[in-house]
Scaffold this active site. Structure first.
Site, mmCIF file in Angstrom:
data_model
loop_
_atom_site.group_PDB
_atom_site.id
_atom_site.type_symbol
_atom_site.label_atom_id
_atom_site.label_comp_id
_atom_site.label_asym_id
_atom_site.label_seq_id
_atom_site.Cartn_x
_atom_site.Cartn_y
_atom_site.Cartn_z
ATOM 1 N N ASP A 269 0.863 -1.186 0.000
ATOM 2 C CA ASP A 269 0.000 0.000 0.000
ATOM 3 C C ASP A 269 0.898 1.232 0.000
ATOM 4 O O ASP A 269 1.287 1.742 1.054
ATOM 5 C CB ASP A 269 -0.899 -0.042 1.234
ATOM 6 C CG ASP A 269 -2.044 0.952 1.153
ATOM 7 O OD1 ASP A 269 -2.094 1.721 0.174
ATOM 8 O OD2 ASP A 269 -2.890 0.953 2.060
ATOM 9 N N ILE A 270 1.238 1.695 -1.210
ATOM 10 C CA ILE A 270 2.184 2.800 -1.335
ATOM 11 C C ILE A 270 1.524 4.067 -1.892
ATOM 12 O O ILE A 270 2.061 5.152 -1.766
ATOM 13 C CB ILE A 270 3.393 2.412 -2.209
ATOM 14 C CG1 ILE A 270 2.951 2.080 -3.630
ATOM 15 C CG2 ILE A 270 4.146 1.237 -1.579
ATOM 16 C CD1 ILE A 270 4.088 1.868 -4.610
ATOM 17 N N LYS A 271 0.366 3.907 -2.557
ATOM 18 C CA LYS A 271 -0.427 5.020 -3.099
ATOM 19 C C LYS A 271 0.416 6.043 -3.865
ATOM 20 O O LYS A 271 0.234 7.255 -3.723
ATOM 21 C CB LYS A 271 -1.204 5.716 -1.994
ATOM 22 C CG LYS A 271 -2.260 4.832 -1.345
ATOM 23 C CD LYS A 271 -3.121 5.616 -0.358
ATOM 24 C CE LYS A 271 -4.154 4.729 0.312
ATOM 25 N NZ LYS A 271 -3.598 3.795 1.284
ATOM 26 N N ARG A 272 1.321 5.569 -4.692
ATOM 27 C CA ARG A 272 2.136 6.481 -5.491
ATOM 28 C C ARG A 272 1.323 7.038 -6.653
ATOM 29 O O ARG A 272 0.401 6.395 -7.146
ATOM 30 C CB ARG A 272 3.381 5.763 -6.023
ATOM 31 C CG ARG A 272 4.315 5.213 -4.941
ATOM 32 C CD ARG A 272 4.881 6.336 -4.070
ATOM 33 N NE ARG A 272 5.967 5.882 -3.218
ATOM 34 C CZ ARG A 272 5.867 5.609 -1.939
ATOM 35 N NH1 ARG A 272 4.716 5.745 -1.319
ATOM 36 N NH2 ARG A 272 6.918 5.201 -1.244
#
Length: 313
Positions: A99-102
């Site tokens: 879960d990095i939401k880049r």
């Protein structure tokens, strides 16, 4: 060769739809135990490994979601714990969702994609934020294609569509002059991308590009599930955020999904009546808090499967 999202879908059908969130903050571990286990990063890693081992043995979940922010907050030792957690998930045979939401443009997005789909941080699936424009998705979707001339399975991405936070109304629910909401425009683009991948993966039952759809509100659940039948959903909001199992189960129809629970599992020891006395005295050991997490994961799986059954899914 199956892409990562197809493998996740198969695991969700086999093990049930629970996704265990390893958003492991050191504060989720009893303070006296934290001291015994070493520094915070070492303690988090020990707890993660124990949970991963138990969940894999019980087949109580199909995947793990590792929120990188908690590990970045612990500095270099935290990032090492992140890497070792990814390795432990891979060894378990389950899917790792980072879960990095880049979400960025051009070469920066390419660097983010390279960082998380290869090298030390390599993972199976990542979360992506599309709100700088749909061109930001392309560097990530390139890794969803068959890799190394078809010798290696493609990765997967979950694109933010309808998130579980109250503030999602500020952007995602806004009406467009052309009609529909921002989230509808995003969903339509994901459907278009999915249609392109159908030619690359004609035998597979879902797109490698999925969507994040929270289960904290019932209003959009059936609407979004029917609108995007080919998209596998990552479903946050269940458990500690108040999302009901019946809403999550609605989103599990069609292509299906994985329902995330983080604090409800990681902090289950806090509500375990069998541990009340030991919580007071600060006498908890790693095995005991992991026992509580294990029981919570099994209970969550049963809750979600019962909700699916009630809806006839």
């Amino acid at each position: 060769m199956k892409h990562a999202m197809e493998i996740l879908k198969e695991l969700s059908e086999k093990n049930g739809p629970l996704c265990v969130g390893l958003d492991t903050d050191p504060s989720y571990i009893p303070a006296p135990l934290l001291k015994v286990l070493g520094d915070p990063a070492e303690a988090v890693l020990s707890y993660n490994k124990e949970i991963i081992r138990r969940v894999a043995a019980d087949k109580s979940a199909c995947c793990f979601k590792i929120q990188i922010a908690y590990y970045e907050a612990m500095g270099l030792k935290g990032l090492k714990a992140y890497v070792e957690t990814l390795k432990a998930v891979k060894e378990s045979g389950l899917i790792a969702i980072s879960d990095i939401k880049r979400g960025d443009i051009a070469d920066t997005a390419k660097a983010y994609a390279r960082a998380h789909f290869s090298g030390e941080f390599e993972t199976d699936i990542i979360t992506v934020n599309p709100y700088m424009g749909f061109d930001t998705l392309k560097p990530f979707t390139e890794y969803c294609k068959p890799l190394d001339d078809g010798k290696k399975a493609g990765k997967g991405i979950f694109v933010l569509l309808r998130t579980s936070n109250p503030g999602m109304v500020d952007i995602e629910q806004q009406e467009l002059k052309s009609g529909g909401r921002v989230l509808d425009r995003t969903g339509n683009e994901l459907s278009r991308i999915a249609s392109e991948f159908k030619a690359l993966y004609p035998e597979q039952t879902c797109s490698p590009v999925g969507a994040v759809v929270g289960c904290t509100e019932e209003s959009d659940a059936r609407l979004l599930r029917d609108a995007y039948p080919e998209l596998f959903f990552l479903i946050p909001g269940y458990g500690a955020q108040g999302g009901a199992a019946r809403i999550a189960a609605t989103l599990l129809d069609k292509a299906g999904g994985a329902v995330n629970s983080s604090r409800g599992i990681l902090c289950a020891w806090k509500k375990d009546p069998d541990l009340a006395g030991k919580v007071e005295s600060g006498n908890l050991c790693l095995k005991e808090i992991a026992d509580s997490a294990q029981k919570a994961a099994l209970a969550s799986k049963a809750d979600l499967l019962n909700a699916k059954k009630e809806l006839g899914l």
